[in-house]
Design an enzyme around this catalytic site. Structure first.
Site, PDB file in Angstrom:
ATOM      1  N   ASP A 244       0.850  -1.199   0.000  1.00 16.69           N
ATOM      2  CA  ASP A 244       0.000   0.000   0.000  1.00 16.69           C
ATOM      3  C   ASP A 244       0.888   1.253   0.000  1.00 16.69           C
ATOM      4  O   ASP A 244       0.387   2.374  -0.070  1.00 16.69           O
ATOM      5  CB  ASP A 244      -1.017  -0.007   1.147  1.00 16.69           C
TER       6      ASP A 244
ATOM      7  N   GLU B  13      -1.174  -5.292   8.909  1.00 24.03           N
ATOM      8  CA  GLU B  13      -0.381  -4.675   9.977  1.00 24.03           C
ATOM      9  C   GLU B  13      -1.013  -4.938  11.341  1.00 24.03           C
ATOM     10  O   GLU B  13      -2.237  -4.933  11.470  1.00 24.03           O
ATOM     11  CB  GLU B  13      -0.269  -3.161   9.735  1.00 24.03           C
TER      12      GLU B  13
ATOM     13  N   GLU C  70       9.441  -3.763  10.719  1.00 22.13           N
ATOM     14  CA  GLU C  70       9.800  -2.459  10.138  1.00 22.13           C
ATOM     15  C   GLU C  70      10.310  -1.489  11.202  1.00 22.13           C
ATOM     16  O   GLU C  70       9.661  -1.292  12.251  1.00 22.13           O
ATOM     17  CB  GLU C  70       8.592  -1.846   9.412  1.00 22.13           C
TER      18      GLU C  70
ATOM     19  N   ASP D  12      -0.902  -6.220  -0.024  1.00 19.22           N
ATOM     20  CA  ASP D  12      -1.200  -5.542   1.234  1.00 19.22           C
ATOM     21  C   ASP D  12      -2.699  -5.363   1.406  1.00 19.22           C
ATOM     22  O   ASP D  12      -3.399  -4.994   0.454  1.00 19.22           O
ATOM     23  CB  ASP D  12      -0.571  -4.135   1.218  1.00 19.22           C
TER      24      ASP D  12
HETATM   25  O1  KIV Z   1       3.565  -1.030   1.669  1.00 19.93           O
HETATM   26  C1  KIV Z   1       4.720  -1.461   1.624  1.00 19.93           C
HETATM   27  O2  KIV Z   1       5.444  -1.288   0.649  1.00 19.93           O
HETATM   28  C2  KIV Z   1       5.214  -2.185   2.792  1.00 19.93           C
HETATM   29  C3  KIV Z   1       6.689  -2.431   2.879  1.00 19.93           C
HETATM   30  C4  KIV Z   1       7.390  -1.176   3.149  1.00 19.93           C
HETATM   31  C5  KIV Z   1       7.008  -3.491   3.849  1.00 19.93           C
HETATM   32  O3  KIV Z   1       4.461  -2.527   3.641  1.00 19.93           O
END
Ligand code: KIV
Length: 262
Positions: A42, A112, A179, A81
């Protein structure tokens, strides 16, 4: 690359490489480079759409970009995501939305959160949807943090993150993104769980690394966290090419006979 194969790499001691992509053109390049897992992140809200965070990215947008990536995927595992508000409200919404990403061609989804997301992770794995967890600095909580800040520096927060990692593993997550957390904490989490940890700003001891494609290619420089290493300078190259094109059109050097039909 399948989910079980991805998981096996940890016991083999082979580092996993994950890169984001949002379209077919770059997916083909990642495949040619042998990248094993592609994250339709995302982060597209920031690097593609120009927003200051990921919060406005919608399910329809994630489905569109997942379809673009999945349509040309050859070997890589495609992980999509789950955008903000696609899984937070209820377990039912999480299952329905994750299912849409799988139907768009993803092989797994990422969401998340730690212990608070355990019921989502359990429900998704129960219906056959592999889930990658994401803990530490989770960008969808940027408003709670008051900015993009390293997490887990204090003992109490580090312990909470370790508990999150263990809980996600028990709930069935096949892997974890860590992260922006301190190196030692990432090492402890990596040693504490049997599923692969994929670091971004979490130091060298994770089982693999992920970077945002446009960061690693040097295409996006609006803000650059310490953990980003540009392996190319494509923005500078693009600027140079475009300025040369402009100049050559203006001084009538382009098109020459070579680029003309007779
Ligand atoms: O959205 C994304 O690109 C991510 C990465 C930074 C792990 O979640």
């Amino acid at each position: 690359m399948t989910v079980p194969e991805f998981q096996r790499q940890k016991s083999k001691g082979r580092k996993l490489v994950v890169v984001t992509a949002y379209d077919a053109l770059f997916t083909r390049i990642l495949e040619q480079a042998g990248i094993e897992a592609i994250l339709v992140g995302d982060s597209l809200g920031v690097v593609v759409q120009g927003k200051s965070n990921t919060l406005s990215v919608t399910m329809d947008e994630m489905i569109y970009h997942t379809m673009l990536v999945a349509s040309v995927r050859e070997n890589a595992l495609v992980i999509a995501d789950m955008p903000f508000m696609s899984y937070q409200v209820s377990v039912e919404e999480a299952v329905r939305n994750a299912g849409r990403l799988i139907q768009a061609g993803a092989g797994a989804v990422k969401l998340e959160g730690g212990i608070s997301m355990i019921d989502r992770v359990q429900a998704l794995t129960q219906v056959g949807i592999p889930v990658m967890g994401h803990i530490g600095m989770t960008p969808q909580s940027v408003n709670q943090y008051g900015g993009y800040k390293v997490q887990g520096r204090e003992d109490v927060h580090a312990e909470a993150l370790l508990a999150d990692a263990r809980a996600l593993e028990s709930a069935g997550a096949f892997s974890l993104v860590l992260e922006a957390i301190p190196v030692d904490l990432a090492k402890s989490i990596t040693e504490a769980v049997s599923i692969p940890t994929i670091g971004i700003g979490a130091g060298p001891n994770c089982d693999g690394q992920v970077l945002v494609l446009y960061d690693l290619l040097g295409l996006f420089d609006e803000f650059s966290p310490k953990f980003v290493k540009p392996y190319a300078h494509l923005k500078a190259d693009a600027l140079q090419a475009l300025r040369r094109f402009k100049e050559e059109v203006e001084c009538q050097k382009f098109p020459s006979d070579l680029e003309s039909y007779h």
